[in-house]
Scaffold this active site. Sequence first.
Site, PDB file in Angstrom:
ATOM      1  CG  HIS A   1      -3.697   9.181  -2.836  1.00  0.00           C
ATOM      2  ND1 HIS A   1      -2.944   8.405  -3.685  1.00  0.00           N
ATOM      3  CD2 HIS A   1      -4.537   9.889  -3.629  1.00  0.00           C
ATOM      4  CE1 HIS A   1      -3.324   8.634  -4.933  1.00  0.00           C
ATOM      5  NE2 HIS A   1      -4.276   9.524  -4.924  1.00  0.00           N
TER       6      HIS A   1
ATOM      7  CG  HIS B   1      -0.749   6.005  -8.642  1.00  0.00           C
ATOM      8  ND1 HIS B   1       0.001   7.172  -8.585  1.00  0.00           N
ATOM      9  CD2 HIS B   1      -1.003   5.664  -7.353  1.00  0.00           C
ATOM     10  CE1 HIS B   1       0.184   7.510  -7.317  1.00  0.00           C
ATOM     11  NE2 HIS B   1      -0.419   6.605  -6.556  1.00  0.00           N
TER      12      HIS B   1
ATOM     13  CD  GLU C   1       4.921   8.848  -8.984  1.00  0.00           C
ATOM     14  OE1 GLU C   1       6.074   8.563  -9.385  1.00  0.00           O
ATOM     15  OE2 GLU C   1       4.538   8.609  -7.822  1.00  0.00           O
TER      16      GLU C   1
ATOM     17  CB  SER D   1      -2.029   5.664  -0.102  1.00  0.00           C
ATOM     18  OG  SER D   1      -0.656   5.779   0.203  1.00  0.00           O
TER      19      SER D   1
END
Length: 324
Positions: free
Chosen positions: A57, A140, A142, A239
């Site tokens: 990011h 997100h 992840e 981020s």
Amino acid sequence: MNAPFQENRSGEEKLPLTVLIAAPRGFCAGVDRAIEIVERSIERYGAPVYVRHEIVHNRYVVEGLREKGAIFVEELDEVPDDAPVVFSAHGVPKSVPAEAERREMIYLDATCPLVSKVHRQAERQIEKGQHIIFIGHQGHPEVIGTMGQVPEGRMTLVETVDDVAKLTFTEEDDLAFLTQTTLSVDDTAEVIEALKARYPQIVAPRAEDICYATSNRQASVKAIAGDCQLVLVIGAPNSSNSLRLVEVAERIGAKSYLIQRADEIDPAWLENVETVGVTAGASAPEVLVREVIAKLGEMRDVTEETVRTTEEKMVFKLPRQLTE
């Protein structure tokens, strides 16, 4: 005799400004590895090399890789069968490499090894018949990647203590928890405490999931923020670890702004400010830190001081496709 103040370009005297530079800051081992995977893939296979999602990011990093021959896409169906593709450092659901193999594509996985560790823990917990409570931020990459490691319905996402209060499991349910690697250390501790209080039987991971780089950068901000009226965090608005650094600084009492580049600094922020803290999220390169300090130097007579809280020596291996 030396003048007490330097002059700026307009000939006016510049007020002094102390800049406390947090260390560690910037690139972590997982980001270093991911960027190198893209660069080496371009060298080995030739341009273009496709990258599913932003490799990390940071707009500066992404644009630099694009200039070298990387093409960034959102989904695998945008990639030709005969083109190499790299999966981002945030990780991907199992369905993505499965589809790449079905299409017999060349693919390289740049998932941070510490994220991959969480993926493996999730698999083990599911094998034991446990339902996973995953602490993370909705949407997100992840989180999407980690939840995509297990069958649908076997993992429940929570973000806050309030979310824990809304869970409908009982003390008889076989539960375990995991966390996103880039969360606030303090906030996550509160959520974990709430989980354990409500579900005493819940099983913790073998080791903390929040990665060393996230923890270290938050600790380094804590070390400087109390001495600063202003803390500048260099990082992208998407981020997670960078946003957490802003929160950490503000909780300690310093005004804090997230910026991507030096030209975003508003001179008004420096009014009545004698000490500024500067740090960078794990995806922001050091060149942007120096750019910010140079910009501050145009406005004020800067004295730099690095405040180091720990040394980082972590290095991750590259995929075998790039080393054999």
